[in-house]
Design a protein around this motif. Structure first.
Motif, mmCIF file in Angstrom:
data_model
loop_
_atom_site.group_PDB
_atom_site.id
_atom_site.type_symbol
_atom_site.label_atom_id
_atom_site.label_comp_id
_atom_site.label_asym_id
_atom_site.label_seq_id
_atom_site.Cartn_x
_atom_site.Cartn_y
_atom_site.Cartn_z
ATOM 1 N N UNK A 167 45.150 29.192 -59.888
ATOM 2 C CA UNK A 167 45.772 28.045 -60.550
ATOM 3 C C UNK A 167 47.066 27.657 -59.848
ATOM 4 N N UNK A 168 47.855 28.651 -59.442
ATOM 5 C CA UNK A 168 49.108 28.362 -58.736
ATOM 6 C C UNK A 168 48.846 27.632 -57.424
ATOM 7 N N UNK A 169 47.782 28.014 -56.750
ATOM 8 C CA UNK A 169 47.438 27.348 -55.508
ATOM 9 C C UNK A 169 47.047 25.895 -55.719
ATOM 10 N N UNK A 170 46.315 25.647 -56.789
ATOM 11 C CA UNK A 170 45.903 24.265 -57.067
ATOM 12 C C UNK A 170 47.089 23.420 -57.521
ATOM 13 N N UNK A 171 47.984 24.016 -58.289
ATOM 14 C CA UNK A 171 49.212 23.307 -58.664
ATOM 15 C C UNK A 171 50.009 22.937 -57.416
ATOM 16 N N UNK A 172 50.120 23.877 -56.482
ATOM 17 C CA UNK A 172 50.870 23.620 -55.249
ATOM 18 C C UNK A 172 50.246 22.479 -54.453
ATOM 19 N N UNK A 173 48.911 22.444 -54.412
ATOM 20 C CA UNK A 173 48.235 21.367 -53.687
ATOM 21 C C UNK A 173 48.496 20.015 -54.341
ATOM 22 N N UNK A 174 48.292 19.942 -55.653
ATOM 23 C CA UNK A 174 48.504 18.670 -56.356
ATOM 24 C C UNK A 174 49.961 18.232 -56.214
ATOM 25 N N UNK B 111 52.492 -0.335 -51.979
ATOM 26 C CA UNK B 111 53.452 0.361 -52.845
ATOM 27 C C UNK B 111 52.902 0.503 -54.257
ATOM 28 N N UNK B 112 52.256 -0.534 -54.752
ATOM 29 C CA UNK B 112 51.661 -0.442 -56.102
ATOM 30 C C UNK B 112 50.589 0.641 -56.144
ATOM 31 N N UNK B 113 49.737 0.691 -55.132
ATOM 32 C CA UNK B 113 48.709 1.735 -55.088
ATOM 33 C C UNK B 113 49.340 3.126 -55.079
ATOM 34 N N UNK B 114 50.369 3.302 -54.252
ATOM 35 C CA UNK B 114 50.994 4.618 -54.132
ATOM 36 C C UNK B 114 51.646 5.019 -55.467
ATOM 37 N N UNK B 115 52.193 4.042 -56.173
ATOM 38 C CA UNK B 115 52.779 4.331 -57.486
ATOM 39 C C UNK B 115 51.703 4.812 -58.461
ATOM 40 N N UNK B 116 50.550 4.161 -58.449
ATOM 41 C CA UNK B 116 49.445 4.609 -59.312
ATOM 42 C C UNK B 116 49.004 6.016 -58.934
ATOM 43 N N UNK B 117 48.935 6.287 -57.630
ATOM 44 C CA UNK B 117 48.533 7.614 -57.169
ATOM 45 C C UNK B 117 49.518 8.673 -57.666
ATOM 46 N N UNK B 118 50.814 8.379 -57.547
ATOM 47 C CA UNK B 118 51.796 9.349 -58.001
ATOM 48 C C UNK B 118 51.685 9.564 -59.507
ATOM 49 N N UNK B 119 51.468 8.496 -60.255
ATOM 50 C CA UNK B 119 51.289 8.633 -61.701
ATOM 51 C C UNK B 119 50.089 9.518 -62.032
ATOM 52 N N UNK B 120 48.976 9.291 -61.352
ATOM 53 C CA UNK B 120 47.771 10.095 -61.593
ATOM 54 C C UNK B 120 48.038 11.566 -61.353
ATOM 55 N N UNK B 121 48.690 11.857 -60.236
ATOM 56 C CA UNK B 121 48.921 13.251 -59.871
ATOM 57 C C UNK B 121 49.966 13.906 -60.768
ATOM 58 N N UNK B 122 50.953 13.129 -61.200
ATOM 59 C CA UNK B 122 51.932 13.661 -62.153
ATOM 60 C C UNK B 122 51.251 14.008 -63.472
ATOM 61 N N UNK B 123 50.335 13.148 -63.895
ATOM 62 C CA UNK B 123 49.578 13.441 -65.109
ATOM 63 C C UNK B 123 48.729 14.694 -64.930
ATOM 64 N N UNK B 124 48.117 14.822 -63.763
ATOM 65 C CA UNK B 124 47.303 16.010 -63.494
ATOM 66 C C UNK B 124 48.177 17.265 -63.491
ATOM 67 N N UNK B 125 49.360 17.195 -62.908
ATOM 68 C CA UNK B 125 50.271 18.343 -62.945
ATOM 69 C C UNK B 125 50.593 18.725 -64.391
ATOM 70 N N UNK B 126 50.825 17.712 -65.241
ATOM 71 C CA UNK B 126 51.092 17.986 -66.644
ATOM 72 C C UNK B 126 49.946 18.712 -67.320
ATOM 73 N N UNK B 127 48.709 18.310 -66.976
ATOM 74 C CA UNK B 127 47.537 18.983 -67.540
ATOM 75 C C UNK B 127 47.461 20.443 -67.086
ATOM 76 N N UNK B 128 48.065 20.746 -65.938
ATOM 77 C CA UNK B 128 48.052 22.096 -65.384
ATOM 78 C C UNK B 128 49.288 22.893 -65.785
#
Length: 258
Positions: free
Chosen positions: A65-72, A108-125
């Motif tokens: 899990x720590x490894x996957x968190x580090x990747x995300x 820039x808009x796409x990258x912002x969405x990507x960061x939001x998605x990954x931040x949400x995924x980090x929260x789930x982890x």
């Protein structure tokens, strides 16, 4: 210009969530930038993550899990930097056609969405952006290319960001093996959209080469030799199909050793 002022506000914002929100709300540029905006030495960014030398960033296996968190977290950091890179291109390089500014605002808009998605995924982890250390390589190349749009288009989207096209399929495959389908879904979206971003870099690199009377393929090879000697790509592996779609010529692929 209203759109340039709004872009500068997003660029200077240090809070990641607010930067994403401001970027997603950016108006469409409706006229070219006739004069470069006076930018701060650094774009807005939070106090964390701690930035360290790339060689010191811990490497963890994806079976944990720590490894996957580090990747995300690592990809979320890349996407945060990519927001600033796209906004920087919009504000720094005056005298380009209107479509240039529209393209990079869309990136820039796409990258912002990507960061939001990954931040949400980090929260789930059970984690958050800033929890892991990170390196600043992407932004350091932005600083080295700040004086010339041609260099920026060649060496940021077509080298550093293009590496994401090469390495992401391998990440996806390993994450599938360990059953992390949620992260796989995020990376598949990012991979598909990053092809367009690299293609935008290719388009404007070739536009600037034509404007200056330069042959694009040999110019790119020369810049690679000058700025990144012995450092051609992602550990010898290339996503040839994605790079072709992103505007790499057969001559460039051969020169890269793909």
């Amino acid at each position: 210009m209203d759109w340039a002022e709004a872009t500068l506000r997003a660029y200077c914002c240090a809070d990641p969530a607010q930067k994403c929100a401001l970027t997603l709300e950016l108006p469409q540029p409706d006229c070219p930038l006739d004069q470069a905006v006076d930018l701060p030495a650094q774009p807005g960014r939070p106090a964390r993550p701690q930035l360290i030398h790339p060689a010191k960033v811990p490497r963890r296996k994806l079976g944990s899990e720590a490894g996957r968190v580090a990747l995300v977290h690592a990809v979320a950091h890349i996407e945060f930097n990519a927001i600033n890179l796209a906004l920087d291109a919009v504000l720094r390089f005056a005298g380009m056609p209107l479509a240039f500014y529209q393209d990079w605002v869309s990136v820039a808009r796409d990258e912002a969405r990507h960061h939001q998605m990954l931040s949400e995924r980090l929260g789930q982890m059970g984690a958050a952006y800033g929890d892991c250390s990170a390196h600043n390589g992407l932004w350091e190349m932005a600083e080295k290319t700040a004086h010339d749009a041609l260099l920026r288009m060649a060496l940021v989207p077509r080298v550093l960001e293009a590496r994401g096209l090469d390495v992401t399929p391998g990440m996806i495959a390993r994450l599938r093996e360990v059953g992390d389908t949620a992260t796989v879904q995020n990376l598949e979206i990012i991979l598909a959209e990053e092809v367009r971003h690299v293609a935008i870099g290719s388009h404007w690199f070739r536009h600037l080469c034509a404007q200056r009377g330069l042959e694009a393929d040999s110019t790119f090879a020369g810049l690679m030799a000058q700025y990144m000697p012995g450092n051609k790509g992602a550990a010898g592996h290339f996503n040839v199909a994605a790079r072709r779609e992103a505007g790499f010529s057969e001559q460039e692929l051969l020169a890269l050793g793909a």
